[in-house]
Design a protein around this motif. Structure first.
Motif, PDB file in Angstrom:
ATOM      1  N   ASP A 395       0.819  -1.216   0.000  1.00 23.99           N
ATOM      2  CA  ASP A 395       0.000   0.000   0.000  1.00 23.99           C
ATOM      3  C   ASP A 395       0.852   1.265   0.000  1.00 23.99           C
ATOM      4  N   TRP A 396       2.052   1.174   0.603  1.00 22.38           N
ATOM      5  CA  TRP A 396       2.884   2.371   0.740  1.00 22.38           C
ATOM      6  C   TRP A 396       3.943   2.517  -0.343  1.00 22.38           C
ATOM      7  N   LEU A 397       4.420   1.453  -0.912  1.00 16.85           N
ATOM      8  CA  LEU A 397       5.608   1.478  -1.768  1.00 16.85           C
ATOM      9  C   LEU A 397       5.495   2.570  -2.832  1.00 16.85           C
ATOM     10  N   PRO A 398       6.469   3.475  -2.891  1.00 21.27           N
ATOM     11  CA  PRO A 398       6.413   4.548  -3.893  1.00 21.27           C
ATOM     12  C   PRO A 398       6.321   4.000  -5.317  1.00 21.27           C
ATOM     13  N   LYS A 399       5.713   4.785  -6.204  1.00 18.86           N
ATOM     14  CA  LYS A 399       5.391   4.301  -7.546  1.00 18.86           C
ATOM     15  C   LYS A 399       6.623   3.979  -8.385  1.00 18.86           C
ATOM     16  N   ASN A 400       7.770   4.560  -8.063  1.00 17.13           N
ATOM     17  CA  ASN A 400       8.990   4.267  -8.827  1.00 17.13           C
ATOM     18  C   ASN A 400      10.034   3.573  -7.972  1.00 17.13           C
ATOM     19  N   PHE A 542       7.010   4.000   7.757  1.00 17.58           N
ATOM     20  CA  PHE A 542       7.519   4.065   6.385  1.00 17.58           C
ATOM     21  C   PHE A 542       7.721   5.518   5.961  1.00 17.58           C
ATOM     22  N   GLU A 543       6.725   6.358   6.212  1.00 13.20           N
ATOM     23  CA  GLU A 543       6.814   7.755   5.797  1.00 13.20           C
ATOM     24  C   GLU A 543       7.888   8.505   6.582  1.00 13.20           C
ATOM     25  N   ASP A 544       7.982   8.237   7.884  1.00 17.36           N
ATOM     26  CA  ASP A 544       9.021   8.891   8.682  1.00 17.36           C
ATOM     27  C   ASP A 544      10.410   8.515   8.180  1.00 17.36           C
ATOM     28  N   ALA A 545      10.585   7.254   7.813  1.00 16.75           N
ATOM     29  CA  ALA A 545      11.863   6.794   7.285  1.00 16.75           C
ATOM     30  C   ALA A 545      12.196   7.512   5.990  1.00 16.75           C
TER      31      ALA A 545
END
Length: 574
Positions: A395-400, A542-545
């Motif tokens: 759900d979080w993994l960035p698109k690239n 995830f976002e904090d990292a």
């Protein structure tokens, strides 16, 4: 190569001039478009000094295996050659790491120092014959005894690494650190040879007869399946595969290496097959009347120990390496050629067929698997279920983003349960060496500085190369490492339980570790670190990292007892 390319390549050759061997090595690497070199001191210091002037980033690691895995990640990410280097003492360690590159078709050029001739056979410090160490894990090996050999042998190393089935190569360079050759002066020209700066260097097209035989077999099949493998990915054939299957309405299953050959929700994506697999993919292989292996081996992992497909199934094999053709299926229709070139040729040879019943079965099997998998992927349990971790990553993994997974359960969980939904997302996984993923992810970040790189490993795998956290911090390689921390080597748990059945004893002694807080260790390295114990806290971590601006470690406390499902196998006698 056509005449215009020959003419262009020839005009790029510089006039011969006086230089050191170190300068020649540095300029040749620069001419190949290689931006980073990975090394352990002390090796080729003259070359490393010259590399600074040329803008090549020199990545000093903490072990020979670590820097070889970094080079491996760099090579796989870009499908280009990478360079790693070690002195004579470290040559054995470096050779051990190239097993990973060999099985993954990674074009890694390994340079090592070797005692000079007058030191050989005299018990010189740590002297060992290097040829035998590298024989099983390299495609080409050369000894540079004097500087005049460098133009021929360094060029040949890159040629061998990138042609045919791309694989690692090795040059053993005179001087304990290679600097007898590195310091020597000679007159030479730099040959850029851009053809050998990428994989594949050439795209051999298959012959008409084999294409016609394959096309006829596919046209006559009712339930065909394509099995995409590592060779397809190294060929850069994802677009050709998508065009082929959409035109001819054929489902695709993948080896782990080709997990992202099609986006997750493409209607013809049947999932990862073999031993680390989705049941739907293995069921499709079992029911197929034709399986077309495209750039995939036919070993035990992808065939679930040769239980798939059924013995009577028609096999078509497409591979750039002729030695793979018919290896385990002697009656296969064999197509020798580059996977991308072969698929492009096959598109025009075949007439599209509907096969609506077969595609409906594919959809049904995939939907059934998803519904079952979603139960565990939605778990609110603590300690966190690894299936839920995979859902949160999806759900979080960035698109690239590039996701780099370790071997064992890290590959098993991510290969089946992380959903890659954007064509720009990528996936690399260890061919089998535990601990590969973290240093490899640093190499991937060097190769792709503008893309998010996410490493998924376990506590057992992360322990192998923890010191490379310092390397990541020193060079600003801000990889996000997610540790599935069940404080054990979980994949062996099932067989250990079987071995201990009916007896008492301390079975945990042979697979469990102390509970370690990797987030605290990361902070001690001046990296970002956070420990997560509840599934609802994962998204924020995830976002904090990602916002931290540092290499990051997310230590996820997961279920000690969690076991990945066994692969689906055909019922006995079917």
């Amino acid at each position: 190569m056509n005449n215009s390319r020959l003419s262009k390549a020839s005009s790029a050759i510089e006039p011969a001039r006086r230089m050191t061997g170190g300068r020649f090595i540095a300029e040749t690497i620069k001419a190949k478009g290689i931006s980073h070199v990975f090394f352990m001191d002390a090796v080729l210091r003259r070359a490393l000094t010259e590399m600074e002037d040329l803008g090549i980033k020199r990545i000093l690691g903490h072990s020979e295996k670590g820097i070889a895995y970094m080079a491996d990640g760099y090579a796989r990410a870009l499908r280009r050659p990478a360079v790693c280097m070690a002195q004579s003492v470290g040559a054995a360690n470096l050779a051990a790491a190239l097993q990973e590159s060999w099985f993954a078709y990674a074009p890694v050029v390994a340079l090592t120092g070797r005692h000079a001739a007058n030191y050989q056979y005299r018990n010189a410090y740590q002297e060992l014959p290097h040829e035998s160490l590298y024989a099983s894990v390299t495609k080409f090996r050369g000894r540079v005894d004097e500087v005049a050999q460098l133009p021929l042998l360094l060029r040949q190393a890159f040629r061998e690494a990138t042609t045919g089935a791309s694989r690692p190569v090795h040059l053993d360079i005179t001087g304990y650190t290679g600097d007898i050759v590195g310091a020597a002066e000679f007159t030479a020209s730099i040959f850029p040879e851009e053809t050998f700066a990428k994989v594949p260097a050439f795209r051999p097209y298959p012959d008409e007869e084999s294409i016609s035989r394959a096309a006829a077999a596919i046209a006559g099949s009712e339930r065909p399946v394509i099995l995409a493998g590592a060779g397809l990915m190294m060929s850069g054939a994802e677009g050709a595969l998508k065009a082929f299957v959409e035109h001819h309405r054929i489902p695709v299953v993948m080896s782990l290496d080709a997990k992202h050959a099609l986006p997750e929700f493409h209607p013809q994506n049947g999932g990862v097959a073999g031993t680390y697999s989705r049941s739907c993919a293995n069921r499709l292989l079992h029911e197929a009347d034709l399986v077309m292996y495209v750039g995939s081996d036919t070993g035990d992992m992808i065939t679930n120990h040769w239980k798939l497909p059924r013995p009577e199934t028609q096999i078509v094999q497409i591979d750039i390496d002729p030695a793979e053709l018919g290896r385990n299926f002697p009656e296969a229709i064999c197509v020798h050629g580059d996977p991308k070139a072969a698929l492009e040729r096959l598109v025009s040879e075949l007439t599209s067929r509907a096969r609506s019943g077969w595609l409906q079965k594919v959809a049904d099997y995939v939907a059934e698997w998803r519904a079952e998998a979603e139960i565990a992927r939605s778990s609110e349990a603590t300690p966190i279920r690894p299936e839920r971790l995979c859902r949160e990553i999806s759900d979080w993994l960035p698109k690239n983003a590039m996701l780099v997974a370790d071997t064992g359960y890290a590959s098993h969980w991510s290969g089946t349960l992380v959903y890659l939904t954007d064509p720009a997302q990528g996936y690399l996984r260890a061919a089998g060496s535990l601990g590969w993923a973290f240093p490899a992810s640093l190499g991937v970040q060097c190769a792709m500085p503008d893309r998010p790189v996410v490493c998924l490993t376990g506590d057992g795998g992360f322990m192998y190369h923890l010191p490379e956290l310092e390397t990541a911090r020193r060079y600003g390689l801000n990889v996000i490492t997610i540790v599935n921390n069940n404080h054990c080597l979980g994949q062996g748990r099932r067989n250990i339980d079987i071995a201990y059945e009916g007896r008492k004893g301390n079975k945990e002694e042979i697979f469990a570790y102390r509970d370690t807080d990797f987030a605290q260790i990361a902070r001690d390295f001046d990296c970002f670190g956070v420990r997560v114990e509840k599934p609802g806290d994962l998204a924020k971590a995830f976002e904090d990292a990602r916002r931290s601006g540092k290499p990051a470690v997310i230590d996820v406390v997961t279920e000690f007892e969690a076991l990945a499902p066994l692969p689906w196998s055909p019922p006995s006698g079917s």
